[in-house]
Structure formats: structure tokens, C-alpha cells
Design an enzyme around this catalytic site. Sequence first.
Site, PDB file in Angstrom:
ATOM      1  N   THR A 152      30.498  20.614  27.219  1.00  0.00           N
ATOM      2  CA  THR A 152      31.208  21.348  26.154  1.00  0.00           C
ATOM      3  C   THR A 152      32.692  20.969  26.138  1.00  0.00           C
ATOM      4  O   THR A 152      33.317  20.887  25.090  1.00  0.00           O
ATOM      5  CB  THR A 152      31.089  22.875  26.340  1.00  0.00           C
ATOM      6  OG1 THR A 152      31.780  23.270  27.540  1.00  0.00           O
ATOM      7  CG2 THR A 152      29.634  23.317  26.412  1.00  0.00           C
ATOM      8  N   TYR A 153      33.234  20.717  27.316  1.00  0.00           N
ATOM      9  CA  TYR A 153      34.646  20.352  27.440  1.00  0.00           C
ATOM     10  C   TYR A 153      34.867  18.935  26.915  1.00  0.00           C
ATOM     11  O   TYR A 153      35.804  18.687  26.139  1.00  0.00           O
ATOM     12  CB  TYR A 153      35.034  20.470  28.918  1.00  0.00           C
ATOM     13  CG  TYR A 153      36.446  20.075  29.257  1.00  0.00           C
ATOM     14  CD1 TYR A 153      37.530  20.811  28.801  1.00  0.00           C
ATOM     15  CD2 TYR A 153      36.694  18.962  30.055  1.00  0.00           C
ATOM     16  CE1 TYR A 153      38.830  20.452  29.138  1.00  0.00           C
ATOM     17  CE2 TYR A 153      37.985  18.600  30.400  1.00  0.00           C
ATOM     18  CZ  TYR A 153      39.050  19.341  29.930  1.00  0.00           C
ATOM     19  OH  TYR A 153      40.330  18.981  30.265  1.00  0.00           O
TER      20      TYR A 153
END
Length: 250
Positions: A152-153
Site C-alpha cells: 500500500t505504501y
Amino acid sequence: MRLENKVAIVTGGAGGIGQGIVKKFLDEGAKVLVVDVIPQADGDTLIAELATGRGAAYLQKDISVEANAAAIIAKALEHFGKLDVLVNNAHASKQAPIMDTTQEMWDLSFGTGMYATYNLMRAAHPELKKTQGSIVNFASGAGIKGLPNQVTYAAAKEAIRAISRVAAHEWAADGIRVNLVSPVALTPGIQQWAAAYPAEYQKVVDGVPLGRLGDPKDDIAPVVAFLASDDARYLTGQTLMTDGGSTMSA
Ligand SMILES: NC(=O)c1ccc[n+]([C@@H]2O[C@H](COP(=O)([O-])OP(=O)(O)OC[C@H]3O[C@@H](n4cnc5c(N)ncnc54)[C@H](O)[C@@H]3O)[C@@H](O)[C@H]2O)c1
């Protein structure tokens, strides 16, 4: 002083790299609105310590809330009368393998990273157009290299690079420059990640040719100050790898 008479907003400025940027910007003569989630009273105390009479103010705001973008720009104008530099530094995320990643993790990373950056860029645009100002966003080797457990990062960081390139094109005619820094630095955020993924952390450390993690104020912030200054007036749409040589493009 490279940033004399410039007014800047630094998100996540109460800790880590953000605090290093705030210190460096003040040393370079800028006035700074520090935005973070720590309580207003704690932020005010921090500013009193860091700024010692120089131009700085603290605003407690969660940047993942869309409506806060306009309030943040309005507060900078209220305090300092204009805006020259927007530094989108804050970003929160949780690490997990792809198969364990939840919607909540996607919302946290995109909410504090991609959407906060995008909303603040849009809210700042009219003011930056007036001052021929600039934006410094934050990328990561986690996105550029695709490091494990960071889906997600990594995705949010690469989305930030994409919107930065688009804005650099669209807003060049408005006199607004948009660049990014991709740092490696010892911060509370990195320490948290290191505790959860010590082997991956060691790989990052071992992969720094200059042999150490960066210092927020002395290694990362000077590059942000350069991008925000008129010395970088012919630079836009660039990611400066401020990572001790971990990623080489030469
Ligand atoms: N430290 C590194 O080595 C490294 C590597 C690659 C990229 N980065 C990027 O550099 C930037 C700074 O990283 P760091 O290591 O200093 O992070 P950090 O986690 O140590 O500090 C982040 C700051 O942002 C604030 N913050 C968190 N959520 C917020 C919210 N919703 N609204 C407002 N403020 C909020 C935190 O309170 C904190 O002060 C981030 O964009 C990060 O992704 C850091």
C-alpha cells in the site's frame, strides 16, 4: 540564507524528517507553518523550542481529511500573508504481505499519502501561482524498487510520483515547480518498521554505499531546501534520490 522571505508549509513537521526540514528551513530564513497530528499545546511547545522567536506556527490537522487542505492553506495565509513552498512530507502506513493486506491499510496509506498530497497541492495552487512557488513531495525506494510487505505504501508513493509529474507539466506555465525527494534517514517511522522487519531493515542499511542512514536535518533537509529555493529554478518533475547512493541513476 537560501529561503529568506519564503513562507512554507511542512506536513508531518513535528517529527522525523519533517522536523529536520522545519529546523533547516528556519535556519535558511523561511517562515514555516508546521502541520501534524500531535495536540496543539504540544505543537506550540515544540515551535517555541525550535523557532526561538523566528517565524513559525503549529497547526494540528489530520491531512487525510479532505476539508483540512483548505484550512491549512488559510492558516498559512493568516499567519504569514502568502505561500511560497508546500512540503508534503507526512505519510502513515502499515506493512504486511500482499495476502494479509486489508482495505483499512490501503485507506491509511492513500489517505495520508496520495490523497493528502493531491488535495494540498490543489488547495495551494492559487497561492503558489501568485508567488511562483514550488512543491516538494516525498517518494520512497520502497515504491521505486517494489520492496516486499509494502504494497500500500509503495503504490501510494509511486502514485505521488505520477501526480507530481503531471502537475509539473500542467503548472509549469503557472511558474510552479514540482519535485520529489526519495530519502533514507533514521527516524521514528523507520525505527518502527525496523522493529517489525529487522532483516529487511538490515538489507536497506547494507545497501547504502555511503555506509549509514541519513540524518533528517543534515542529510535530507538541505536537499529539500535546495529544491524549495531559487537555486533550483530550472528543476521540475524530478525525483532526487537522497539515499546515500542506494539507488543510482548515473
Ligand atoms: N525515513 C526514511 O528512511 C524514509 C524512506 C523513504 C521515504 N520516506 C518518506 O519521508 C517522509 C517522512 O518520513 P519519516 O520517516 O520522517 O516519517 P515518520 O513516521 O517518522 O514521521 C511522520 C510525521 O508525520 C506525522 N503524521 C502522520 N500522520 C499524519 C496525518 N494524518 N496528518 C498530519 N501529520 C501526520 C507524524 O505525526 C510524524 O510527525 C514520509 O513521506 C516517508 O514516507 C522516509
